[in-house]
Motif scaffolding. Structure first.
Motif, PDB file in Angstrom:
ATOM      1  N   THR A   1      87.194  -9.296 -19.291  1.00 45.43           N
ATOM      2  CA  THR A   1      87.322  -9.597 -18.633  1.00 45.43           C
ATOM      3  C   THR A   1      86.906  -8.665 -17.413  1.00 45.43           C
ATOM      4  N   SER A   2      86.530  -9.058 -16.507  1.00 44.66           N
ATOM      5  CA  SER A   2      85.581  -8.633 -14.945  1.00 44.66           C
ATOM      6  C   SER A   2      86.792  -8.435 -13.386  1.00 44.66           C
ATOM      7  N   LEU A   3      87.190  -7.773 -13.479  1.00 42.35           N
ATOM      8  CA  LEU A   3      87.377  -7.419 -11.882  1.00 42.35           C
ATOM      9  C   LEU A   3      86.598  -6.535 -10.945  1.00 42.35           C
ATOM     10  N   ARG A   4      87.360  -6.992 -10.048  1.00 39.97           N
ATOM     11  CA  ARG A   4      86.285  -6.328  -8.142  1.00 39.97           C
ATOM     12  C   ARG A   4      87.678  -5.410  -7.788  1.00 39.97           C
ATOM     13  N   VAL A   5      87.881  -4.503  -7.740  1.00 40.15           N
ATOM     14  CA  VAL A   5      88.971  -3.480  -7.633  1.00 40.15           C
ATOM     15  C   VAL A   5      88.270  -2.529  -5.995  1.00 40.15           C
ATOM     16  N   ASP A   6      88.605  -2.966  -4.974  1.00 37.66           N
ATOM     17  CA  ASP A   6      88.727  -2.654  -3.512  1.00 37.66           C
ATOM     18  C   ASP A   6      89.801  -2.127  -3.058  1.00 37.66           C
ATOM     19  N   ASP A   7      89.846  -0.393  -3.366  1.00 42.24           N
ATOM     20  CA  ASP A   7      90.725   0.270  -2.881  1.00 42.24           C
ATOM     21  C   ASP A   7      91.767   0.309  -3.162  1.00 42.24           C
ATOM     22  N   GLY A   8      91.510   0.097  -4.753  1.00 44.52           N
ATOM     23  CA  GLY A   8      92.692   0.041  -5.388  1.00 44.52           C
ATOM     24  C   GLY A   8      93.444  -0.638  -5.901  1.00 44.52           C
ATOM     25  N   ARG A   9      93.075  -1.873  -5.457  1.00 43.34           N
ATOM     26  CA  ARG A   9      93.467  -3.392  -5.707  1.00 43.34           C
ATOM     27  C   ARG A   9      92.888  -4.455  -6.004  1.00 43.34           C
TER      28      ARG A   9
END
Length: 257
Positions: free
Chosen positions: A26-34
């Protein structure tokens, strides 16, 4: 950066993944730790591990390993790949001890420019699983790009639309957002949008494309991306529905890793 079970991965361990190509990710986009839909990403990894390896993955352990490489600020894309380094081509039944590979790459700025896609008759193996086996996907993407398109759109022998190679597709007919009723990966971005915007599902064929007002692609890395052309049919890349869906998706609160 690449870590296997929380430590630097070796070339020998990666060799198994390259040569057998058996596993899920799975691929996750992490924005400021979220991460938007983090629980859904973890649930999918657990579900796919049951299908591919017959075991229950420890979702909290996956979360810890992801947290270890995710920067607390800024945006990045993290891929979590689950595979068994001991997988043998002759005895895949013995692959019952999946390991967790976490890799990181930069995240692109959103929104991305509109896509043009070429339809092709194809269905991924086990479409409900986000598999590392991407040969068919990349082959059809390559053919589409050689023909002047950005990507491939998968349809069945009767022209019914299912999904893109690494993204879901949705349509807007002027009144409703419509998701294809066809075998496809239930992407996290699609599921999040279904939670925040009314929709319906229906069988959509290539013959129907000329009667819709807009189409869009979704996944965690691209968010909501307009589709400007399907084969020879031009679509409105600046239709207001794209901005509406982008805002509703961006308003979904991210979950802390």
């Amino acid at each position: 950066m690449a870590e296997l079970n929380g430590r630097p991965v070796t070339l020998d361990e990666l060799q198994t993944l390259a040569l057998t190509n058996y596993g899920s990710f799975t691929s996750l986009r992490v924005d400021d730790g979220r991460v938007r839909g983090l629980a859904m990403h973890l649930e999918r990894l657990v579900r796919d591990s049951r299908i591919l390896f017959g075991v229950d993955l420890d979702a909290e352990h996956v979360r810890e390993l992801t947290r270890k490489v995710a920067p607390p600020e800024g945006s990045t894309t993290i891929r979590v790949t689950v595979f068994d380094p001991s997988t043998d081509l002759g005895h895949p039944d013995r692959a019952t001890a999946p390991h967790i590979l976490v890799t990181q790459r930069s995240a692109g700025a959103l929104p991305l420019p509109p896509l043009s896609v070429q339809s092709t008759v194809y269905e991924r193996d086990l479409p409900e699983v986000k598999s590392v086996g991407l040969f068919g996907t990349l082959h059809h993407r390559r053919i589409a790009q050689l023909n002047g398109y950005d990507d491939a759109l998968f349809v069945d022998a009767e022209g019914a639309i299912s999904e893109g190679g690494t993204w879901n597709i949705g349509f807007f007919d002027g009144d409703h957002v419509i998701w294809p009723d066809a075998p496809a990966l239930p992407g996290v971005t699609m599921l999040l949008l279904q939670n925040v915007h009314e929709y319906r599902t229906a069988r959509i064929t290539l013959a129907d494309v000329g009667r819709v007002q807009a189409a869009f692609a979704t996944n965690a890395a691209i968010g909501v991306r307009a589709i400007a052309r399907i084969d020879d049919v031009q679509l409105l890349a600046d239709h207001p529905i794209h901005d509406i869906l982008r805002k509703r998706y961006m308003d979904v609160p991210g979950e802390p890793i």
